[in-house]
Design a protein around this motif. Structure first.
Motif, PDB file in Angstrom:
ATOM      1  N   GLY A 106       0.792  -1.227   0.000  1.00 54.29           N
ATOM      2  CA  GLY A 106       0.000   0.000   0.000  1.00 54.29           C
ATOM      3  C   GLY A 106       0.820   1.270   0.000  1.00 54.29           C
ATOM      4  O   GLY A 106       2.054   1.256  -0.129  1.00 54.29           O
ATOM      5  N   LEU A 107       0.098   2.396   0.155  1.00 52.52           N
ATOM      6  CA  LEU A 107       0.723   3.715   0.107  1.00 52.52           C
ATOM      7  C   LEU A 107       1.789   3.898   1.186  1.00 52.52           C
ATOM      8  O   LEU A 107       2.746   4.655   0.995  1.00 52.52           O
ATOM      9  CB  LEU A 107      -0.348   4.807   0.251  1.00 52.52           C
ATOM     10  N   GLN A 108       1.620   3.203   2.301  1.00 49.86           N
ATOM     11  CA  GLN A 108       2.576   3.361   3.414  1.00 49.86           C
ATOM     12  C   GLN A 108       3.975   2.870   3.059  1.00 49.86           C
ATOM     13  O   GLN A 108       4.948   3.193   3.743  1.00 49.86           O
ATOM     14  CB  GLN A 108       2.067   2.647   4.671  1.00 49.86           C
ATOM     15  N   TYR A 109       4.079   2.095   1.976  1.00 51.44           N
ATOM     16  CA  TYR A 109       5.383   1.565   1.582  1.00 51.44           C
ATOM     17  C   TYR A 109       6.098   2.452   0.562  1.00 51.44           C
ATOM     18  O   TYR A 109       7.235   2.166   0.175  1.00 51.44           O
ATOM     19  CB  TYR A 109       5.220   0.152   1.016  1.00 51.44           C
ATOM     20  N   LEU A 110       5.439   3.516   0.124  1.00 44.92           N
ATOM     21  CA  LEU A 110       6.105   4.468  -0.762  1.00 44.92           C
ATOM     22  C   LEU A 110       7.229   5.175  -0.014  1.00 44.92           C
ATOM     23  O   LEU A 110       7.136   5.376   1.206  1.00 44.92           O
ATOM     24  CB  LEU A 110       5.115   5.515  -1.271  1.00 44.92           C
ATOM     25  N   PRO A 111       8.305   5.568  -0.700  1.00 43.36           N
ATOM     26  CA  PRO A 111       9.323   6.379  -0.037  1.00 43.36           C
ATOM     27  C   PRO A 111       8.674   7.637   0.547  1.00 43.36           C
ATOM     28  O   PRO A 111       7.748   8.192  -0.058  1.00 43.36           O
ATOM     29  CB  PRO A 111      10.289   6.731  -1.170  1.00 43.36           C
ATOM     30  N   PRO A 112       9.105   8.088   1.713  1.00 42.48           N
ATOM     31  CA  PRO A 112       8.480   9.261   2.340  1.00 42.48           C
ATOM     32  C   PRO A 112       8.686  10.529   1.520  1.00 42.48           C
ATOM     33  O   PRO A 112       9.572  10.600   0.660  1.00 42.48           O
ATOM     34  CB  PRO A 112       9.196   9.360   3.692  1.00 42.48           C
ATOM     35  N   ALA A 113       7.850  11.518   1.778  1.00 36.14           N
ATOM     36  CA  ALA A 113       8.000  12.815   1.115  1.00 36.14           C
ATOM     37  C   ALA A 113       9.415  13.339   1.331  1.00 36.14           C
ATOM     38  O   ALA A 113      10.042  13.089   2.358  1.00 36.14           O
ATOM     39  CB  ALA A 113       6.981  13.802   1.680  1.00 36.14           C
ATOM     40  N   HIS A 114       9.938  14.047   0.332  1.00 34.40           N
ATOM     41  CA  HIS A 114      11.277  14.646   0.331  1.00 34.40           C
ATOM     42  C   HIS A 114      12.394  13.609   0.147  1.00 34.40           C
ATOM     43  O   HIS A 114      13.574  13.948   0.257  1.00 34.40           O
ATOM     44  CB  HIS A 114      11.537  15.460   1.609  1.00 34.40           C
ATOM     45  N   HIS A 115      12.029  12.366  -0.129  1.00 36.04           N
ATOM     46  CA  HIS A 115      13.037  11.351  -0.428  1.00 36.04           C
ATOM     47  C   HIS A 115      13.732  11.734  -1.745  1.00 36.04           C
ATOM     48  O   HIS A 115      13.101  12.310  -2.640  1.00 36.04           O
ATOM     49  CB  HIS A 115      12.355   9.984  -0.576  1.00 36.04           C
ATOM     50  N   PRO A 116      15.026  11.430  -1.905  1.00 36.66           N
ATOM     51  CA  PRO A 116      15.750  11.784  -3.141  1.00 36.66           C
ATOM     52  C   PRO A 116      15.090  11.264  -4.417  1.00 36.66           C
ATOM     53  O   PRO A 116      15.274  11.841  -5.497  1.00 36.66           O
ATOM     54  CB  PRO A 116      17.133  11.147  -2.930  1.00 36.66           C
ATOM     55  N   ILE A 117      14.311  10.193  -4.317  1.00 36.99           N
ATOM     56  CA  ILE A 117      13.697   9.620  -5.515  1.00 36.99           C
ATOM     57  C   ILE A 117      12.698  10.575  -6.157  1.00 36.99           C
ATOM     58  O   ILE A 117      12.389  10.463  -7.342  1.00 36.99           O
ATOM     59  CB  ILE A 117      13.012   8.270  -5.165  1.00 36.99           C
ATOM     60  N   TYR A 118      12.211  11.540  -5.372  1.00 39.67           N
ATOM     61  CA  TYR A 118      11.238  12.502  -5.889  1.00 39.67           C
ATOM     62  C   TYR A 118      11.905  13.767  -6.446  1.00 39.67           C
ATOM     63  O   TYR A 118      11.216  14.706  -6.839  1.00 39.67           O
ATOM     64  CB  TYR A 118      10.243  12.904  -4.789  1.00 39.67           C
ATOM     65  N   GLN A 119      13.227  13.782  -6.464  1.00 38.08           N
ATOM     66  CA  GLN A 119      13.961  14.951  -6.956  1.00 38.08           C
ATOM     67  C   GLN A 119      14.250  14.820  -8.452  1.00 38.08           C
ATOM     68  O   GLN A 119      14.496  13.733  -8.963  1.00 38.08           O
ATOM     69  CB  GLN A 119      15.289  15.095  -6.207  1.00 38.08           C
ATOM     70  N   TRP A 120      14.227  15.939  -9.142  1.00 40.99           N
ATOM     71  CA  TRP A 120      14.518  15.947 -10.583  1.00 40.99           C
ATOM     72  C   TRP A 120      15.980  15.564 -10.813  1.00 40.99           C
ATOM     73  O   TRP A 120      16.870  16.014 -10.091  1.00 40.99           O
ATOM     74  CB  TRP A 120      14.259  17.347 -11.141  1.00 40.99           C
TER      75      TRP A 120
END
Length: 239
Positions: A140-154
Motif C-alpha cells: 500500500g501507500l505506506q510503503y512508498l518512499p516518504p516525502a522529500h526522499h531523493p527519488i522525488y527529486q529531478w
C-alpha cells in the motif's frame, strides 16, 4: 541554464542488452549517442503537462500551444514513439529504460526549441518516475518512499522545465473518458483501471515530486474552463 546531457548508464545498458531480441533498440541507442554533451535551455518558458491517461493532457497541451504560439513536444519524442508499443510489451525494467532515454532525447529538442519560442511538453520525467515508483513498490501507500526522499527529486543531468502542471480528474470521470475513446488501451491504462492501489501510488508519487513540484489542476470542468485555468497559472508564473 546549462545541463549536461550524459545519458543514464543503467538505462543504456538495459536497452543495449535488448538488441538481440528487439532490433529497434539499436536505433534508440543510435539516437542517444547523437545527443550533445551539454544542452542549453533557451530564454523561453518550458512547461510540462502531466497526469494519468484520460485527464485531458492532449487537449490541454494542444490548446495551450495554439494559444501561446508554443512548440508542442511529447515524451517519448516522435523519433522513437513509433517503437513505443514494442517496448510497452516488455518487462518493466526494459519499458522504463526506454521511457527514461526518451526523456533525454526530448531534452535536446526542448533546448533547441526554447531558444525560439515557449515549449509545451506532453509528459516528461515525472511520468517516468511515478510509474516506476508505483510499479517497484509493493503493498500500500505506506510503503512508498516518504516525502522529500531523493527519488522525488529531478535528475541533475536532465534539462528541467520551468513549470509542471498535473491534471487530475476523479476516477469515475477518467473511466468515462477512457470508455468514450474507443481506442486500444495501453498496458498502463489497463493496470490503472484494474488496480486502484497502483493508481493511488502513481497519484501520490506525482504529488511528492519536487524541484520542480507539480502544480495540481482540476481538469474535471469543461475544456474551455480548464484552458482558462491553465493559462492563468502560466501567466502568473511568467508575467
Amino acid at each position: 541554464m546549462v545541463t549536461k546531457s550524459k545519458k543514464p548508464n543503467g538505462c543504456t545498458c538495459v536497452v543495449l542488452q535488448c538488441i538481440p531480441f528487439i532490433p529497434e533498440a539499436q536505433a534508440v541507442l543510435d539516437l542517444v549517442d547523437q545527443l550533445p554533451e551539454q544542452v542549453h535551455k533557451g530564454k523561453f518558458p518550458v512547461i510540462a503537462v502531466e497526469g494519468l491517461d484520460a485527464t485531458g493532457k492532449t487537449t490541454v497541451t494542444q490548446s495551450v500551444s495554439d494559444t501561446l504560439g508554443a512548440v508542442l513536444l511529447k515524451s517519448p519524442p516522435a523519433c522513437i514513439s513509433q517503437w513505443r508499443k514494442i517496448f510497452d510489451d516488455e518487462p518493466t525494467i526494459i519499458r522504463r529504460a526506454f521511457y527514461s532515454l526518451g526523456n533525454y532525447i526530448v531534452a535536446s529538442e526542448i533546448a533547441k526549441e526554447s531558444t525560439k519560442s515557449p515549449v509545451i511538453i506532453d509528459r516528461y520525467w515525472h511520468s517516468t518516475a511515478t510509474y516506476a515508483i508505483a510499479t517497484e513498490v509493493t503493498g500500500g501507500l505506506q510503503y512508498l518512499p516518504p516525502a522529500h526522499h531523493p527519488i522525488y527529486q529531478w535528475p541533475r543531468d536532465l534539462l528541467r522545465p520551468d513549470l509542471v502542471l498535473l491534471l487530475t480528474v476523479s476516477p469515475k470521470k477518467r473511466m468515462q473518458r477512457i470508455e468514450g475513446r474507443g481506442v486500444e488501451r495501453t498496458r498502463e491504462e489497463a493496470e490503472l483501471e484494474a488496480d486502484s492501489m497502483f493508481r493511488q501510488k502513481v497519484e501520490v508519487s506525482y504529488q511528492r515530486m519536487e524541484n520542480p513540484a507539480c502544480h495540481v489542476v482540476d481538469a474535471s470542468p469543461s475544456r474551455e474552463k480548464v484552458l482558462q485555468t491553465v493559462l492563468g497559472i502560466i501567466q502568473n508564473n511568467f508575467s
